[in-house]
Scaffold this motif. Structure first.
Motif, PDB file in Angstrom:
ATOM      1  N   ILE B  59      78.211  57.050 143.642  1.00 23.81           N
ATOM      2  CA  ILE B  59      77.376  57.258 144.824  1.00 23.81           C
ATOM      3  C   ILE B  59      77.128  58.756 144.891  1.00 23.81           C
ATOM      4  O   ILE B  59      78.058  59.535 145.108  1.00 23.81           O
ATOM      5  N   ARG B 187      67.355  48.638 157.187  1.00 22.04           N
ATOM      6  CA  ARG B 187      68.231  47.751 156.413  1.00 22.04           C
ATOM      7  C   ARG B 187      67.413  46.793 155.553  1.00 22.04           C
ATOM      8  O   ARG B 187      67.764  46.531 154.400  1.00 22.04           O
ATOM      9  N   ILE B 190      66.367  48.305 152.376  1.00 14.40           N
ATOM     10  CA  ILE B 190      67.441  48.338 151.375  1.00 14.40           C
ATOM     11  C   ILE B 190      67.569  46.972 150.700  1.00 14.40           C
ATOM     12  O   ILE B 190      67.678  46.870 149.478  1.00 14.40           O
ATOM     13  N   LEU B 203      68.131  55.952 148.116  1.00 13.69           N
ATOM     14  CA  LEU B 203      67.975  55.763 149.563  1.00 13.69           C
ATOM     15  C   LEU B 203      67.564  57.086 150.200  1.00 13.69           C
ATOM     16  O   LEU B 203      68.308  58.060 150.144  1.00 13.69           O
ATOM     17  N   PRO B 206      68.773  56.948 154.764  1.00 15.80           N
ATOM     18  CA  PRO B 206      69.008  55.580 155.255  1.00 15.80           C
ATOM     19  C   PRO B 206      69.533  55.535 156.687  1.00 15.80           C
ATOM     20  O   PRO B 206      69.336  54.541 157.373  1.00 15.80           O
ATOM     21  N   ASN B 221      78.577  49.488 154.281  1.00 17.48           N
ATOM     22  CA  ASN B 221      77.714  48.596 153.512  1.00 17.48           C
ATOM     23  C   ASN B 221      77.224  49.227 152.219  1.00 17.48           C
ATOM     24  O   ASN B 221      77.062  48.543 151.216  1.00 17.48           O
ATOM     25  N   ILE B 222      76.960  50.536 152.248  1.00 16.90           N
ATOM     26  CA  ILE B 222      76.515  51.203 151.017  1.00 16.90           C
ATOM     27  C   ILE B 222      77.613  51.107 149.959  1.00 16.90           C
ATOM     28  O   ILE B 222      77.357  50.777 148.796  1.00 16.90           O
ATOM     29  N   ARG B 226      77.505  49.020 146.346  1.00 19.20           N
ATOM     30  CA  ARG B 226      77.863  49.590 145.047  1.00 19.20           C
ATOM     31  C   ARG B 226      78.958  48.743 144.384  1.00 19.20           C
ATOM     32  O   ARG B 226      78.899  48.460 143.187  1.00 19.20           O
ATOM     33  N   ILE B 233      74.123  54.625 143.185  1.00 16.84           N
ATOM     34  CA  ILE B 233      73.301  54.866 144.373  1.00 16.84           C
ATOM     35  C   ILE B 233      73.154  56.365 144.552  1.00 16.84           C
ATOM     36  O   ILE B 233      74.127  57.106 144.426  1.00 16.84           O
ATOM     37  N   LEU B 235      71.611  59.055 147.352  1.00 19.35           N
ATOM     38  CA  LEU B 235      71.025  59.057 148.685  1.00 19.35           C
ATOM     39  C   LEU B 235      70.757  60.449 149.219  1.00 19.35           C
ATOM     40  O   LEU B 235      71.477  61.401 148.908  1.00 19.35           O
TER      41      LEU B 235
END
Ligand SMILES: Nc1ncnc2c1ncn2[C@@H]1O[C@H](COP(=O)(O)OP(=O)(O)OP(=O)(O)O)[C@@H](O)[C@H]1O
Ligand SMILES: [Mg+2]
Lengths: 350, 282
Positions: B59, B187, B190, B203, B206, B221-222, B226, B233, B235
């Motif tokens: 991430i 959401r 996504i 993202l 987000p 949730n992210i 993953r 991801i 972001l």
């Protein structure tokens, strides 16, 4: 899961099929009971043709979200291709000959749609409106200078009348600016009804499928559609060519219901007239297109309205501008929304 | 669902491009490698010498003040803009000359800073459009409603609801996307991106417009996304609690230039960053 297949959209679609079927049955019954005036009877085939024109243009304008100002051009291609085909095809059964002519009209108009669409639909912006406008005029000029004749050796085509020399028994079918004369009127109301139903099924099934969703995604947000892997040119072309082919079939239906057709019939005014049907009926609303095309074809023929016929295009233009102002202004939309509460979301699929 | 690896925020190791990636990703090709990436708009150099390596299950964070060029980097990665300079390798493959749609099919999906949903369509249809290249059938199967149509539509419907359930949104399936509240729209974007089965998810802010509890839930949730999808991801975010909380490698951009790269701890104590970015906020 079953629930979602009988959603509001599907309900609207079934209601639209029902409306068309009921209208057809009622008119047939009234016809066989001798309750229809000859004027109305003469209008039945053109009404079907205009309905199909409006439905097909709604695919381009309402579902794909592109403005086309030359839809009559595709109708013209279908009309003349169909008229020549009907005169030339050695099929004795009239309904079969009509069906074959419509197919030829649709395929040819679809091909022309590819030729117009491929270069233009790659561009973003209002180019399609400009190019289709020019296309309509070009088709008119081409047909006005086209001569097609037939003799024992088959079809001959030329842009010069005297270039065509016939063997015995040969005759001219398409005669340049004079168009096609003495058409064998094989179009029937039943054929118009069948074509309308086929077009409705194709549009509704397309809209509720993977391809249709891709087309509407392009309309709603092109950049987002690309970001999820949708091929822009492919789906724009798919909608545009389908729309053109349907207009071609409508053109054949129309032509084979007339004694004479000339290229000048399918001019810019006709394209705008069809656009008025779509805008007044509601973009993306197929039932709206059907109603608008029907009533705006019948109304000018009624005795009360005949006086105003000359002002028809003027009235349409004003009404169209008003509709566009209302639908583009959030303030007016809010006002209209309060007066006429409308179901959310239903507008765009059906 | 089969048991999936849970990743801890682990040890970061340097790679030749002067970036760091999680140690667990060392054995595999990095999902993204940018070298000397840059773009000019007329006379303005919006991004320059952008070098970054992102690990397969990382991430990653991209931060910087307003107008630093963060969104422009995403637009370069997804070919909304074509780079003036430099190369982008996605899973080792050069993405030069690809279209945005091809980039998505190669494995990058994204969300947008200014939300871009298909507003007139239902929530479910938005996700199904994301499944466009997953549940395929031809236009003819669709128009003629051949068996393939029913089979694929059923699969798409079920998959769409399954994806929506990540954010507990399956009950909103029939709602019009444009009518959703702001947070739900973010959401949904996504979910739609995930539907395209990406290996790298981008993202763009987000958590923008979300309240602290929504943001906390989003963070969880992210990480969950993953872990379940085993994807990388990247972001962009202005909310530092989110960035410092879940991002492993962080890259700081200012005036189109990378001014720092490192872990959350390194970035937070970097004097250049504090001056250019964090300092400005106080
Ligand atoms: N299409 C474009 N044409 C010209 N300049 C552009 C274009 N796109 C971005 N820029 C410029 O590039 C710079 C970086 O913009 P960008 O949107 O990437 O910033 P950002 O880091 O995402 O900022 P924010 O945090 O406000 O979203 C800005 O100066 C912007 O004006
Ligand atoms: Mg930005």
């Amino acid at each position: 899961m079953k629930k979602s297949y009988l959603s509001k959209t599907n309900w609207v679609n079934f209601a639209t099929y029902g409306m068309v079927i009921i209208a057809f049955v009622v008119m047939q019954l009234m016809g066989s009971a001798g309750m229809l005036s000859s004027t109305i009877r003469g209008q039945l085939v053109p009404i079907c043709a205009y309905v199909v024109m409006a439905l097909s243009l709604n695919l381009t304008v309402g579902i794909l979200g592109e403005l086309s100002l030359g839809h009559a051009g595709f109708m013209s291609v279908g009309a003349f291709a169909g008229a020549v085909a009907a005169a030339a095809l050695p099929i004795s059964s009239a309904p079969l000959r009509l069906g074959a002519a419509m197919l030829i009209g649709a395929v040819l108009a679809g091909l022309v749609g590819v030729v117009v669409g491929v270069p233009v639909l790659r561009l973003n912006g209002d180019y399609l409106a400009i190019v289709t406008l020019a296309f309509g005029q070009i088709i008119k000029s081409v047909v006005e200078n086209l001569y097609i004749g037939m003799d024992a050796k088959g079809l001959h085509a030329s842009f010069l009348e005297n270039r065509i020399t016939f063997t015995d028994g040969g005759r001219m079918i398409l005669n340049g600016p004079m168009g096609v004369n003495g058409i064998n009127k094989i179009s029937t109301f039943t054929a118009g009804f069948v074509l309308t139903m086929i077009v409705l099924v194709v549009i509704f099934n397309l809209v509720n499928s993977r391809a249709g969703r891709a087309i509407m995604a392009l309309r709603d947000n092109r950049i987002a559609a690309e970001s999820v892997g949708i091929n822009v040119t492919k789906y724009k072309l798919m909608a545009f060519v389908t729309s053109a082919a349907m207009a071609g079939a409508a053109g054949t239906l129309f032509a084979l219901g007339q004694n004479t057709i000339t290229a000048s019939k399918f001019d810019f005014n006709m394209s705008i007239l069809i656009l008025v049907f779509v805008v007044l009926g509601g973009q993306g609303k197929m039932w709206g297109s059907i109603l608008a095309a029907t009533f705006l074809t019948v109304l000018p023929e009624t005795p009360a309205m005949r006086e105003l016929r000359d002002y028809r295009m003027l009235v349409y233009a004003i009404v169209m501008i008003l509709v566009m102002l209302v639908t583009n202004s959030d303030k007016l939309k809010g006002l209209a929304g309060r007066i006429i509460p409308k179901g959310k979301g239903a507008a765009d699929n059906g | 669902m089969a048991e999936k690896k849970q990743f801890e925020k682990g040890k970061m190791v340097p790679v030749p491009s002067h970036s760091i990636i999680p140690e667990r990703d060392l054995g595999t090709t990095p999902i993204l490698e940018c070298s000397h990436l840059g773009i000019d708009f007329g006379g303005l150099t919006a991004v320059n010498e952008f070098n970054i390596t992102v690990g397969r299950t990382e991430i990653a964070g991209l931060i910087g003040p307003n107008g630093a060029g963060k969104t422009t980097v995403f637009n370069l990665l997804t070919k909304v803009y074509h780079p003036t300079r430099g190369t982008i390798l996605l899973d080792g493959l050069d993405t030069h000359g690809k279209t945005p749609a091809q980039i998505n099919r190669m494995g990058i999906a994204r969300t947008f800073q200014n939300i871009r949903l298909f507003n007139n369509l239902s929530v479910e249809d938005n996700v199904k459009i994301g499944l466009h290249n997953q549940e395929k059938y031809s236009m003819f199967s669709g128009v003629l409603r051949l068996p393939k149509y029913w089979k694929r539509e059923k699969a798409a419907h079920e998959r769409a609801l399954e994806l929506l359930s990540i954010f507990d949104m399956q009950d909103l399936a029939d709602h019009q996307a444009g009518s959703l509240p702001y947070g739900a729209q973010r959401r949904l974007e996504i979910v739609r991106a995930l539907a395209t089965n990406p290996s790298l998810l981008l993202l763009d802010e987000p958590a923008a417009g979300m309240n602290p509890s929504e943001t906390a839930e989003l963070m969880e949730n992210i990480v969950k996304i993953r872990d379940t999808f085993q994807i990388a991801i990247m972001l962009i975010e202005h909310d530092m609690s989110l960035v410092m909380g879940i991002c492993e490698g962080i890259c700081v951009l200012n005036f189109g230039q990378i001014i720092a790269k490192g872990t959350a701890e390194e970035i937070q104590s970097n004097p250049t960053v504090i001056e250019a970015y964090l300092g400005k906020q106080q």
